[in-house]
Structure formats: structure tokens, C-alpha cells
Design a protein around this motif. Sequence first.
Motif, PDB file in Angstrom:
ATOM      1  N   CYS A  46       2.349  -7.227   3.577  1.00 25.64           N
ATOM      2  CA  CYS A  46       1.150  -6.938   4.378  1.00 25.64           C
ATOM      3  C   CYS A  46       0.016  -6.359   3.530  1.00 25.64           C
ATOM      4  CB  CYS A  46       1.479  -5.941   5.485  1.00 25.64           C
ATOM      5  SG  CYS A  46       2.656  -6.557   6.705  1.00 25.64           S
ATOM      6  N   HIS A  47       0.314  -5.793   2.364  1.00 25.10           N
ATOM      7  CA  HIS A  47      -0.728  -5.066   1.616  1.00 25.10           C
ATOM      8  C   HIS A  47      -1.129  -5.751   0.317  1.00 25.10           C
ATOM      9  CE1 HIS A  47      -1.308  -1.502   4.095  1.00 25.10           C
ATOM     10  NE2 HIS A  47      -0.015  -1.557   4.373  1.00 25.10           N
ATOM     11  N   SER A  66      -3.261   1.483  13.743  1.00 26.80           N
ATOM     12  CA  SER A  66      -2.553   0.355  14.337  1.00 26.80           C
ATOM     13  C   SER A  66      -1.040   0.509  14.195  1.00 26.80           C
ATOM     14  CB  SER A  66      -2.988  -0.933  13.655  1.00 26.80           C
ATOM     15  OG  SER A  66      -2.081  -1.965  13.996  1.00 26.80           O
ATOM     16  N   ILE A  97       0.921  -1.815  13.927  1.00 22.52           N
ATOM     17  CA  ILE A  97       1.444  -2.853  13.017  1.00 22.52           C
ATOM     18  C   ILE A  97       1.911  -2.204  11.711  1.00 22.52           C
ATOM     19  CG2 ILE A  97       0.903  -5.003  11.786  1.00 22.52           C
ATOM     20  CD1 ILE A  97      -1.201  -5.578  13.884  1.00 22.52           C
ATOM     21  N   MET A  98       1.311  -1.073  11.347  1.00 22.78           N
ATOM     22  CA  MET A  98       1.768  -0.328  10.166  1.00 22.78           C
ATOM     23  C   MET A  98       3.050   0.404  10.560  1.00 22.78           C
ATOM     24  SD  MET A  98       1.688   0.963   7.140  1.00 22.78           S
ATOM     25  CE  MET A  98       2.500   2.376   6.405  1.00 22.78           C
ATOM     26  N   TRP A 134       8.182   4.462   8.028  1.00 24.71           N
ATOM     27  CA  TRP A 134       9.195   4.230   6.995  1.00 24.71           C
ATOM     28  C   TRP A 134      10.120   5.430   6.799  1.00 24.71           C
ATOM     29  CZ3 TRP A 134       9.702  -0.619   5.423  1.00 24.71           C
ATOM     30  CH2 TRP A 134       8.621  -1.485   5.625  1.00 24.71           C
ATOM     31  N   PRO A 186      -5.340  -2.611   4.399  1.00 18.92           N
ATOM     32  CA  PRO A 186      -6.033  -2.498   3.107  1.00 18.92           C
ATOM     33  C   PRO A 186      -5.135  -2.984   1.974  1.00 18.92           C
ATOM     34  CG  PRO A 186      -5.331  -0.325   3.898  1.00 18.92           C
ATOM     35  CD  PRO A 186      -5.048  -1.302   5.003  1.00 18.92           C
ATOM     36  N   VAL A 217       1.257   8.967   6.982  1.00 22.28           N
ATOM     37  CA  VAL A 217       1.080   7.654   7.619  1.00 22.28           C
ATOM     38  C   VAL A 217       2.196   6.710   7.189  1.00 22.28           C
ATOM     39  CG1 VAL A 217      -0.524   6.552   5.979  1.00 22.28           C
ATOM     40  CG2 VAL A 217      -0.644   5.959   8.391  1.00 22.28           C
ATOM     41  N   LYS A 255       8.956  -3.624   0.125  1.00 21.27           N
ATOM     42  CA  LYS A 255       8.703  -3.328   1.541  1.00 21.27           C
ATOM     43  C   LYS A 255       7.268  -3.578   1.986  1.00 21.27           C
ATOM     44  CE  LYS A 255      12.697  -0.980   1.859  1.00 21.27           C
ATOM     45  NZ  LYS A 255      13.874  -1.779   2.137  1.00 21.27           N
ATOM     46  N   LEU A 257       5.657   6.086  -3.771  1.00 23.25           N
ATOM     47  CA  LEU A 257       4.673   5.099  -3.300  1.00 23.25           C
ATOM     48  C   LEU A 257       3.258   5.651  -3.424  1.00 23.25           C
ATOM     49  CD1 LEU A 257       6.530   3.702  -0.162  1.00 23.25           C
ATOM     50  CD2 LEU A 257       5.654   2.321  -2.058  1.00 23.25           C
ATOM     51  N   ILE A 295      -3.357  -2.582  -1.430  1.00 26.56           N
ATOM     52  CA  ILE A 295      -2.823  -1.291  -1.874  1.00 26.56           C
ATOM     53  C   ILE A 295      -3.633  -0.733  -3.050  1.00 26.56           C
ATOM     54  CG2 ILE A 295      -1.045  -1.743  -3.635  1.00 26.56           C
ATOM     55  CD1 ILE A 295      -0.569   0.201  -0.342  1.00 26.56           C
TER      56      ILE A 295
HETATM   57  C1  HEC Z   1       3.984  -5.416   8.926  1.00 27.38           C
HETATM   58  C2  HEC Z   1       2.860  -5.174   8.032  1.00 27.38           C
HETATM   59  C3  HEC Z   1       2.846  -3.899   7.225  1.00 27.38           C
HETATM   60  C4  HEC Z   1       3.803  -3.445   6.339  1.00 27.38           C
HETATM   61  C5  HEC Z   1       5.124  -4.108   5.965  1.00 27.38           C
HETATM   62  C6  HEC Z   1       3.254  -2.236   5.754  1.00 27.38           C
HETATM   63  N1  HEC Z   1       2.032  -1.948   6.284  1.00 27.38           N
HETATM   64 FE1  HEC Z   1       0.804  -0.432   5.741  1.00 27.38          FE
HETATM   65  N2  HEC Z   1      -0.585  -1.026   7.115  1.00 27.38           N
HETATM   66  C7  HEC Z   1      -0.449  -2.139   7.944  1.00 27.38           C
HETATM   67  C8  HEC Z   1      -1.640  -2.240   8.766  1.00 27.38           C
HETATM   68  C9  HEC Z   1      -1.907  -3.324   9.825  1.00 27.38           C
HETATM   69  C10 HEC Z   1      -2.479  -1.171   8.410  1.00 27.38           C
HETATM   70  C11 HEC Z   1      -3.873  -0.841   8.984  1.00 27.38           C
HETATM   71  C12 HEC Z   1      -3.759   0.186  10.056  1.00 27.38           C
HETATM   72  C13 HEC Z   1      -5.107   0.467  10.692  1.00 27.38           C
HETATM   73  O1  HEC Z   1      -6.117   0.420   9.973  1.00 27.38           O
HETATM   74  O2  HEC Z   1      -5.139   0.758  11.896  1.00 27.38           O
HETATM   75  C14 HEC Z   1      -1.785  -0.431   7.377  1.00 27.38           C
HETATM   76  C15 HEC Z   1      -2.294   0.691   6.767  1.00 27.38           C
HETATM   77  C16 HEC Z   1      -1.705   1.361   5.715  1.00 27.38           C
HETATM   78  C17 HEC Z   1      -2.276   2.464   4.993  1.00 27.38           C
HETATM   79  C18 HEC Z   1      -3.655   3.073   5.248  1.00 27.38           C
HETATM   80  C19 HEC Z   1      -3.655   3.980   6.400  1.00 27.38           C
HETATM   81  C20 HEC Z   1      -5.058   4.414   6.761  1.00 27.38           C
HETATM   82  O3  HEC Z   1      -5.170   5.407   7.473  1.00 27.38           O
HETATM   83  O4  HEC Z   1      -6.046   3.764   6.380  1.00 27.38           O
HETATM   84  C21 HEC Z   1      -1.383   2.816   4.011  1.00 27.38           C
HETATM   85  C22 HEC Z   1      -1.534   3.940   3.000  1.00 27.38           C
HETATM   86  C23 HEC Z   1      -0.254   1.956   4.139  1.00 27.38           C
HETATM   87  N3  HEC Z   1      -0.458   1.070   5.173  1.00 27.38           N
HETATM   88  C24 HEC Z   1       0.859   2.010   3.328  1.00 27.38           C
HETATM   89  C25 HEC Z   1       1.950   1.161   3.450  1.00 27.38           C
HETATM   90  C26 HEC Z   1       3.130   1.257   2.619  1.00 27.38           C
HETATM   91  C27 HEC Z   1       3.304   2.239   1.465  1.00 27.38           C
HETATM   92  C28 HEC Z   1       3.992   0.306   3.044  1.00 27.38           C
HETATM   93  C29 HEC Z   1       5.393   0.008   2.517  1.00 27.38           C
HETATM   94  C30 HEC Z   1       6.325   1.108   2.566  1.00 27.38           C
HETATM   95  C31 HEC Z   1       3.341  -0.404   4.137  1.00 27.38           C
HETATM   96  N4  HEC Z   1       2.129   0.154   4.354  1.00 27.38           N
HETATM   97  C32 HEC Z   1       3.910  -1.486   4.788  1.00 27.38           C
HETATM   98  C33 HEC Z   1       0.602  -3.030   7.969  1.00 27.38           C
HETATM   99  C34 HEC Z   1       1.751  -2.933   7.193  1.00 27.38           C
END
Ligand code: HEC
Length: 163
Positions: free
Chosen positions: A70-71, A120, A122-123, A126, A90, A109, A66, A138, A92
Motif C-alpha cells: 500500500c505504501h 482511514s 484502510i490503514m 499492527w 502516502p 498510528v 507488510k 519501521l 513511505i
Molecule cells: C491495506 C493497505 C495498507 C497497508 C498494508 C499499510 N497501510 Fe499505512 N496507510 C494506509 C492508508 C490508506 C493510509 C492513509 C490514511 C489516511 O490518510 O486517512 C495509511 C497511512 C499511513 C501512515 C500515515 C498516517 C498519517 O497520519 O498520515 C503511516 C505512517 C503508515 N500508513 C504506515 C504504515 C506501515 C508502517 C505499514 C506496515 C506495517 C502500513 N502503513 C501498512 C494503508 C495501508
Amino acid sequence: MRKAALALALVAASLVVLPACKRASPAPKPNPLRQAYGTQQDWNNPGHLFPLDYQQTQGKRIFYEKCVWCHADSTPAGPSNRSNLNPTPPLINDGATLNPLSDAYLENVITLGGAAMGKSAIMPPWGRTLTQEDIRALVAYIRAVAQPPYQRPAQPGPRYSTR
Ligand code: HEC
């Protein structure tokens, strides 16, 4: 008589030699990879493997389904989407960014998504795709692969924190 003397000499010799054989060699250092359920290659150093327990291995599986798109900078399918995104998610394993965040915050989050936490949109959220157990796995995986390594705080922080 000569035979008896020889036997005596042999017994005496064995008394000197045998205890030397019994001296224990230093215990081999336990290798955490031997006990590990799974492993993850260190993205910064391909020769280094992180040992993963069962829960962390579940987290790894879900991450590569999943989140890897992006990570991570590369994915099982080839290139990743990460460099196209703004803000850049960031990596992972980015301990400098993720270590200061509490387990509770990370669970939130991931469950609620970036928008709900003032980050954002974009995150994605889930919470309807993954179970709470998946999300805990995770977080366990994120902690296991962090570079620099994650140090669990001696005193657990407040259960609900915004960061
Ligand atoms: C479509 C792209 C995308 C997917 C798929 C995605 N993320 Fe992210 N994620 C992002 C973005 C963009 C950010 C940065 C958000 C920001 O800094 O505003 C982020 C930030 C985060 C952060 C840091 C939050 C913080 O406060 O700094 C974590 C932890 C994270 N994601 C976990 C996950 C996990 C676990 C999954 C899978 C279940 C996942 N992400 C799937 C795009 C995605």
C-alpha cells in the motif's frame, strides 16, 4: 673525497625531499555507505543509496513484508495496490507528509491503525502482528529514507501528541 661530497649532497637532498613526501594528503571524506549495515535505493533517484543502520535495516525488511503493498508504487511482486486506495496512502519516503509527524504519533498510528487515530480504517492496526521493537524499527526506516530528508527536532516534542 669526491665520494664523501656525493654522500653529503645526497643527505642534503633527502633532507629537502623527504619532508615533502611526508606532507599528508587531505583525509579522504568518510563514506557513510562503507560503515552502513544495509542500504535502500532512493525511489526518486536510482543512482542514490541511503545508508541504513541495523535498526533501520530491520525496518526495511518489515516494510517490504507488510507495508510495501500500500505504501509504494511497485512491489517485489510487481504492481502495488496503492493506486486503488482512497485515500491514497502516502509513499513511505514522502518526507513532506511524514516529516512533520512525531515519532510518538507514527508509532501510535502503526500500532493502533488509521481508525483509532481519526484516519482511514484502510490503514490496518499492527500492534498484534508486530512487536514494539518492530514498530520502532519501521519509524527509524521511515526517517532514514524520507525525501526531503528528516531533521530530528532539537527539542523532542511532547511524548503524546495527536499529530
Ligand atoms: C491495506 C493497505 C495498507 C497497508 C498494508 C499499510 N497501510 Fe499505512 N496507510 C494506509 C492508508 C490508506 C493510509 C492513509 C490514511 C489516511 O490518510 O486517512 C495509511 C497511512 C499511513 C501512515 C500515515 C498516517 C498519517 O497520519 O498520515 C503511516 C505512517 C503508515 N500508513 C504506515 C504504515 C506501515 C508502517 C505499514 C506496515 C506495517 C502500513 N502503513 C501498512 C494503508 C495501508
